[in-house]
Write a protein that holds these residues in place. Structure first.
Motif, short mmCIF file in Angstrom:
data_model
loop_
_atom_site.label_atom_id
_atom_site.label_comp_id
_atom_site.label_asym_id
_atom_site.label_seq_id
_atom_site.Cartn_x
_atom_site.Cartn_y
_atom_site.Cartn_z
N THR B 289 13.71 25.32 -8.26
CA THR B 289 13.50 25.94 -9.11
C THR B 289 12.68 27.47 -8.69
O THR B 289 12.02 27.84 -9.95
N GLY B 290 12.07 27.51 -7.68
CA GLY B 290 11.43 28.53 -6.89
C GLY B 290 10.29 28.64 -7.65
O GLY B 290 9.01 28.84 -8.02
N GLN B 291 10.02 27.04 -7.37
CA GLN B 291 7.97 26.75 -7.51
C GLN B 291 7.53 25.95 -6.56
O GLN B 291 8.74 25.46 -5.56
N ALA B 292 6.53 26.72 -6.35
CA ALA B 292 5.68 26.12 -5.04
C ALA B 292 5.13 24.98 -5.25
O ALA B 292 5.53 23.98 -3.64
N VAL B 293 5.17 24.35 -6.05
CA VAL B 293 4.98 22.82 -5.32
C VAL B 293 5.26 22.63 -7.00
O VAL B 293 5.65 22.98 -8.70
N THR B 294 5.72 21.32 -7.07
CA THR B 294 5.98 20.61 -8.41
C THR B 294 4.59 19.93 -8.44
O THR B 294 3.24 19.37 -8.01
N THR B 295 4.41 19.45 -9.95
CA THR B 295 3.35 18.86 -10.67
C THR B 295 3.31 17.60 -9.81
O THR B 295 1.94 17.18 -9.63
N TYR B 296 3.70 16.43 -9.60
CA TYR B 296 3.77 15.22 -8.84
C TYR B 296 4.24 15.01 -7.33
O TYR B 296 5.88 15.52 -7.96
N LEU B 297 3.59 15.02 -6.28
CA LEU B 297 4.41 14.07 -5.34
C LEU B 297 3.78 12.64 -4.89
O LEU B 297 2.64 12.54 -4.56
N ASN B 298 4.53 11.61 -5.76
CA ASN B 298 4.35 10.62 -6.07
C ASN B 298 5.18 9.68 -4.42
O ASN B 298 5.98 9.36 -4.72
N VAL B 299 3.59 9.16 -4.04
CA VAL B 299 4.59 8.33 -2.63
C VAL B 299 3.63 6.87 -3.11
O VAL B 299 3.25 6.96 -3.48
N ILE B 300 5.07 6.25 -2.85
CA ILE B 300 4.77 4.51 -3.23
C ILE B 300 4.99 4.21 -1.77
O ILE B 300 6.17 4.09 -0.99
N THR B 301 4.29 3.29 -1.88
CA THR B 301 4.33 2.02 -0.87
C THR B 301 4.07 0.45 -0.83
O THR B 301 2.55 0.34 -0.45
N GLY B 302 5.16 0.15 -1.41
CA GLY B 302 5.31 -1.14 -1.73
C GLY B 302 4.79 -1.40 -2.78
O GLY B 302 4.32 -0.73 -4.23
N PRO B 303 5.10 -2.37 -3.03
CA PRO B 303 4.74 -3.44 -4.81
C PRO B 303 3.15 -3.61 -4.76
O PRO B 303 2.26 -3.53 -3.83
N ARG B 304 2.46 -3.40 -6.37
CA ARG B 304 1.12 -3.91 -6.20
C ARG B 304 1.44 -4.99 -5.23
O ARG B 304 1.37 -5.96 -5.15
N ARG B 305 -0.69 -4.68 -5.06
CA ARG B 305 -1.14 -5.74 -4.03
C ARG B 305 -1.96 -6.44 -4.69
O ARG B 305 -2.84 -5.80 -5.72
N GLU B 306 -2.92 -6.93 -4.29
CA GLU B 306 -3.79 -8.33 -4.32
C GLU B 306 -4.62 -7.75 -5.30
O GLU B 306 -5.51 -6.32 -4.90
N GLY B 307 -5.15 -7.41 -6.75
CA GLY B 307 -5.79 -7.09 -7.44
C GLY B 307 -5.84 -5.57 -8.16
O GLY B 307 -6.73 -5.03 -9.04
N GLU B 308 -4.95 -5.74 -8.04
CA GLU B 308 -4.53 -3.97 -8.34
C GLU B 308 -3.98 -4.61 -9.91
O GLU B 308 -3.73 -5.45 -10.24
N ARG B 309 -4.35 -3.44 -10.47
CA ARG B 309 -3.94 -3.41 -12.04
C ARG B 309 -2.93 -2.88 -12.92
O ARG B 309 -2.32 -3.63 -13.65
N ASP B 310 -2.08 -2.03 -12.15
CA ASP B 310 -0.90 -1.58 -12.67
C ASP B 310 -0.26 -1.54 -11.18
O ASP B 310 -0.42 -1.75 -10.28
N GLY B 311 1.87 -0.79 -11.11
CA GLY B 311 1.97 -0.82 -10.44
C GLY B 311 3.81 -2.10 -10.68
O GLY B 311 2.76 -3.24 -10.90
N PRO B 312 4.94 -2.10 -10.00
CA PRO B 312 5.53 -2.82 -10.33
C PRO B 312 5.21 -4.14 -9.32
O PRO B 312 4.40 -4.05 -8.44
N ARG B 313 5.06 -5.37 -9.86
CA ARG B 313 4.73 -6.62 -9.34
C ARG B 313 5.84 -6.66 -8.03
O ARG B 313 5.80 -7.57 -7.18
N GLU B 314 6.70 -6.83 -8.68
CA GLU B 314 8.59 -6.52 -7.71
C GLU B 314 9.11 -5.16 -7.24
O GLU B 314 9.38 -4.59 -8.19
N MET B 315 9.42 -5.11 -6.38
CA MET B 315 9.75 -3.59 -5.65
C MET B 315 11.17 -3.86 -5.51
O MET B 315 11.21 -5.06 -4.09
N HIS B 316 12.68 -3.03 -5.27
CA HIS B 316 14.10 -3.59 -4.74
C HIS B 316 14.15 -1.88 -4.46
O HIS B 316 13.75 -0.72 -4.73
N LEU B 317 14.82 -1.58 -3.29
CA LEU B 317 15.53 -0.55 -2.69
C LEU B 317 16.64 -0.93 -1.60
O LEU B 317 17.08 -2.19 -1.83
#
Lengths: 232, 506
Positions: B289-317
Motif C-alpha cells: 500500500t506504499g506505507q513505510a509501516v503498518t499500524t500493528y505488527l502483532n507477534v503471537i507466541t502461544g496461547p495465554r500463559r499463567e497469570g495473564e488476563r487476556d489472550g486466547p486460552r486455546e490456540m490452533h494453527l
C-alpha cells in the motif's frame, strides 16, 4: 476416521512429498545485521529523538514531551484536556501509582481481572487505556509494547484512546536493533507489538480514516530522563 | 512520509453487474474457466475500468515513493528473496522445528492436505466449543478453503471483521484485490450496503461515518464470539511465533478477545529466524500500500500463559497444503512459494488493471494468482490465466522477493500444452492438468509446420505456391482475425527476392 488420525495421515503425506523433493541449491543464511550495517545511515542533521517524533507524528500520534519529573503533570493535562472520565490502567505499575495519587478512585479502572469478566466495561465504558512501552523505533515512529499480566494486551487495544509512556533513552534506531539488543528470540512473550499511530483503514474508496477497530487516538508521553537532560 | 489523506473524485457507483450479473447476491462460485468471457465484460465496463485504473495508479505512485532509490531497493529485495529462498530450501526441517516449538508452547498444530481437511478441522473445533459465531481477521487462505460458506452450511456464522471484507460479506461479493478487497466498491455502494444490512444504519456516504458504523456493528461481535480466526503473514520456526501485519486492529481483536484462536495459513509461510521478519516487514507494507509501516505488527507466541488476563486460552494453527507441495516438488515452480502476498504484481499489471480482480475467478487474482492457481486447482480450469499477461515484465520488476513471474507464466503455458513426453525440457513430475490445454488443431498445425520446414523439397514447393496462391487465403482465420487483419503470404518469398537481387547485381 477421527480428526487426529486424519491430521497424522495428512502430515505424513505432506512431509513425504516435501522430503521427496530435490533440495535444490543450498541458500546461505541471510545476514540481516550486515544489511543494516552496510545500508545508508540516517542523516546526521537530525537526532534520533527528532526522527522518532517526525515519523510518529506523520502517523498521527500526538506527542507530549516532558522531563522525568513532569510526566505525571503532563498526563493530568492530557486527561483534563481530553475530558477522560474513566481510565483503564494496570495496578502496581508506575503509572498506576501515579494516577491513584492524582485521580479519585471511581475514575480509575484497574485492569486486574480476567478479560471475560470485564469485557463489557472495557468495550463500552472506558475512555482511555494507559500503558508503558519497552521502547520505540525512530526509523518508523513506532512503539514497542510488551504486554504483561499487569498490563494486558487489550489495554492498548479496546479503549478508544491509547496513552503510552515512552522513555527517550529507550528509542532504538530500527526494529532490528531493538530485537538484537533485547534478545527477543530467546524470550518471546505471548504477545509482542509494534504500534505505529492509531488504528486506521483505507478500505472505502482508499480514503484514510483513523479509528477502525482499535484506538482512534494515540498519545505518546515522551519522557527524557535526568541523566540525559544533564548531558544535553 | 505523510499520512496520505486521499479524496477521490466521487464518480458513478460501480454497477452491480461488474463481473457476472445478478444483483446484490451475485454468483459466488466464479470459475477460472470463464476468465475470457468475464474479462471481456469487464473491459467493456467503463466504471470498473476507471475505478481500477485510479486505484492502481494510486498504489503504484505510493509504492514508488519508498523505492525511489533503485539500488537500495534491489539490495533490500535481494535480502527478502534470500530469506524466503533460505526458508524454502529447508522447508521440511523448518516445519518440523515450528511444529515442535508450537507444541511445546501449547498450540495445537493441524495439517490439511485439502480445503476439505481444513474445514473439517475448523468444524470440529467449533463443535467442541459449541460456537455459533467466529470473528475473522483478513485471511486469503480462509477464502481459498471457502471457510465462511462451509461454516454457514453447518449453522456457524463466520464474520469478516476487516472493513473491506465485511462490506463484501454483507453484499455477498468477493474480494477483487488481496490487499484492498473492496477496491471495486465506491462509497455510495458502501452506503447502500450498510443502510440495507445493518439495523439502524443511516444512509450516508461520509466515509468517516461509514467506518464508524462498521466499527460499532463489529465491536459487539468481538465480545460475543467464542472463536477468533486469523491468517498469518509469517511464522517463525526459531520461536514458534505467528506474525500478523495490519492497520485496523481487527486482527489484534480476533487474536486477543475470543477464548479460542485458530490461525490458518499455507505451509510455505514459515521462516527460520525471528530477525528474518525485519527485511520482509520492511518490504511488505511498502510494496502493498506504499506505507513505510503498518499500524500493528502483532507477534503471537502461544496461547495465554499463567497469570495473564487476556489472550486466547486455546490456540490452533492449521497448515494447508492444497497444491503447495506440488509447486515445491518442481524446482522450476518453487519460487512461486516465495510470495509474501503484497499484491504489487497486480497493482502494476496492465492486464489486471483492465480486467479487474473478479475476472480471474480464483482466490488469488493477477500475475501471482496466475502462477499459484494452477497448483491449487489444476492447469485444466486455469488454462487461460497464464496467458493473461503481455509479458511486459512489470510484475517481476516490482516483486519484493524477486519471483520471476513472467518466466513462470511461460513455463506454465508450456506445461499446459505439452505432456511430460512432449516437453522439450521434460519436468521430473507432471503438474495436475499437465498437457491438458493441448488443442489437436494447434498441435497439428505445428506438426505440419515442422514437416514443411525440415524437408527441403516440401519447403521449396510450399514457398513456390504460397505467394502465387495468396489470393486464396481466407478472410476469416479463427481467433486470429477477431481483432487482427488476416495473415497473408507475402507477394514474393524472401528466396525469390534474394534471387532477384542477385540477378540485378550480375
Amino acid at each position: 476416521m477421527n480428526l487426529q488420525d486424519h491430521d497424522k495421515r495428512a502430515r505424513s503425506a505432506i512431509f513425504s512429498r516435501l522430503r521427496g523433493a530435490s533440495a535444490g541449491k543450498p541458500v546461505e543464511t541471510p545476514d540481516v545485521a550486515a544489511y543494516f550495517r552496510e545500508r545508508a545511515q540516517p542523516a546526521a542533521g537530525e537526532s534520533r529523538r527528532e526522527r522518532f517524533m517526525r515519523n510518529a507524528s506523520n502517523w498521527r500520534a500526538e506527542i507530549v514531551e516532558c522531563g522525568e519529573a513532569e510526566w505525571p503533570a503532563r498526563l493530568a493535562d492530557v486527561i483534563a484536556r481530553k475530558n477522560l472520565q474513566r481510565i483503564a490502567v494496570g495496578r502496581n505499575t508506575s503509572i498506576g501509582w501515579t494516577l491513584s495519587a492524582m485521580l479519585p478512585a471511581e475514575r480509575l479502572f484497574w485492569y486486574e481481572q480476567d478479560l471475560a469478566e470485564v469485557k463489557a466495561e472495557l468495550f463500552n465504558h472506558i475512555d482511555a487505556g494507559i500503558t508503558t512501552t519497552i521502547g520505540g523505533v525512530a526509523e518508523t515512529g513506532s512503539l514497542l509494547l510488551w504486554p504483561t499480566p499487569a498490563e494486558p494486551r487489550t489495554l492498548s487495544l479496546i479503549p478508544p484512546l491509547h496513552i503510552a509512556l515512552l522513555f527517550e533513552d529507550q528509542i532504538h534506531e530500527t526494529l532490528f536493533d531493538a530485537m538484537r539488543e533485547h534478545q527477543w528470540a530467546q524470550r518471546m512473550p505471548t504477545n509482542l507489538l509494534l504500534v505505529t499511530g492509531p488504528s486506521k483503514t483505507a478500505d472505502i474508496q482508499r480514503m484514510l480514516v483513523y479509528g477502525a477497530h482499535g484506538p482512534k487516538e494515540l498519545v505518546i508521553l515522551l519522557v527524557s530522563r535526568k541523566a540525559q537532560e544533564a548531558a544535553l | 512520509m505523510n499520512a496520505p489523506v486521499v479524496i477521490e473524485r466521487p464518480g458513478p457507483a460501480t454497477p452491480k453487474t461488474a463481473g457476472a450479473p445478478g444483483g446484490a447476491h451475485r454468483e459466488v462460485h466464479a470459475r477460472p474457466e470463464d476468465f475470457k468471457q468475464r474479462s471481456h465484460e469487464s473491459v467493456n465496463d467503463p466504471h470498473l475500468r476507471s475505478s481500477f485504473r485510479g486505484a492502481m495508479d494510486f498504489l503504484i505512485e505510493r509504492r514508488a515513493v519508498h523505492f525511489s532509490d533503485l539500488v537500495a531497493f534491489e539490495t533490500l529485495r535481494k535480502l527478502g528473496e534470500q530469506v524466503r529462498q533460505h526458508a524454502l530450501s529447508k522447508l521440511p526441517e523448518l516445519l518440523d522445528q515450528l511444529e515442535a516449538k508450537l507444541t511445546e508452547l501449547g498450540v495445537h498444530v493441524h495439517w490439511a492436505e485439502t480445503p476439505e481437511d481444513a474445514n473439517r478441522i475448523f468444524l470440529d473445533i467449533a463443535q467442541r466449543h459449541e460456537a455459533k459465531l467466529m470473528v475473522k481477521g483478513k485471511s486469503m487462505v480462509s477464502e481459498e478453503i471457502e471457510l465462511n460458506h462451509v461454516m454457514a452450511d453447518h449453522g456457524i456464522e463466520c464474520l469478516e471483521t476487516d472493513m473491506g471484507e465485511y462490506i463484501l460479506q454483507l453484499d455477498g461479493d468477493r474480494p477483487s484485490h488481496i490487499i484492498m478487497p473492496a477496491i471495486h466498491k465506491t462509497k455510495q455502494d458502501v452506503a447502500e450496503i450498510f443502510h440495507e444490512h445493518i439495523a439502524g444504519a443511516p444512509l450516508t456516504d461520509d466515509v468517516n461515518e461509514l467506518i464508524g458504523i462498521g466499527r460499532k456493528a463489529l465491536r459487539e461481535k468481538f465480545g460475543a464470539a467464542k472463536i477468533g480466526v486469523s491468517g498469518v503473514n509469517f511464522m517463525v520456526a526459531e520461536t514458534g511465533s505467528i506474525v500478523l501485519v495490519e492497520n485496523e486492529g481487527n486482527g489484534r481483536l480476533c487474536t486477543s478477545v475470543p477464548d479460542v484462536h485458530i490461525a490458518i495459513t499455507g505451509l510455505e509461510k514459515v521462516i527460520d529466524k525471528l530477525e528474518h521478519v525485519v527485511p520482509l516487514y520492511a518490504l511488505l507494507p511498502k510494496s502493498a500500500t506504499g506505507q513505510a509501516v503498518t499500524t500493528y505488527l502483532n507477534v503471537i507466541t502461544g496461547p495465554r500463559r499463567e497469570g495473564e488476563r487476556d489472550g486466547p486460552r486455546e490456540m490452533h494453527l492449521v497448515l494447508l497444503d492444497n497444491g503447495r507441495t506440488q509447486a515445491y516438488r518442481e524446482e522450476r515452480f518453487r519460487a512461486t512459494l516465495q510470495c509474501i502476498r503484497c499484491g504489487a504484481c497486480m497493482n502494476h499489471c496492465p492486464v489486471y488493471t483492465r480486467v479487474g480482480g473478479l475476472s480471474y475467478g480464483t482466490t488469488y487474482p493477477g500475475p501471482i494468482g496466475s502462477i499459484i492457481s494452477p497448483h491449487l486447482v489444476g492447469l485444466k480450469s486455469t488454462r487461460d490465466l497464464p496467458t493473461a499477461s503481455s509479458l511486459c515484465g512489470a510484475c517481476g520488476e516490482v516483486c519484493p522477493v524477486k519471483i520471476p513471474i513472467p518466466e513462470m507464466l511461460m513455463k506454465l503455458r508450456e506445461a499446459g500444452r505439452h505432456s511430460i513426453t512432449q516437453s522439450m525440457t521434460p519436468p521430473t513430475q507432471a503438474l495436475v492438468g499437465q498437457g491438458e490445454v493441448r488443442a489437436i488443431s494447434e498441435a497439428m498445425a505445428w506438426r505440419g509446420w515442422r514437416v514443411l520446414y525440415s524437408h527441403a523439397f516440401l519447403y521449396r514447393l510450399f514457398a513456390w505456391f504460397a505467394p502465387r496462391l495468396r489470393w486464396l487465403t481466407p478472410a476469416w482465420q479463427g481467433g486470429w482475425t477477431k481483432s487482427r487483419t488476416p495473415l497473408k503470404p507475402a507477394p514474393k518469398s524472401l528466396r525469390d527476392m534474394m534471387a532477384d537481387r542477385d540477378k540485378r547485381r550480375r
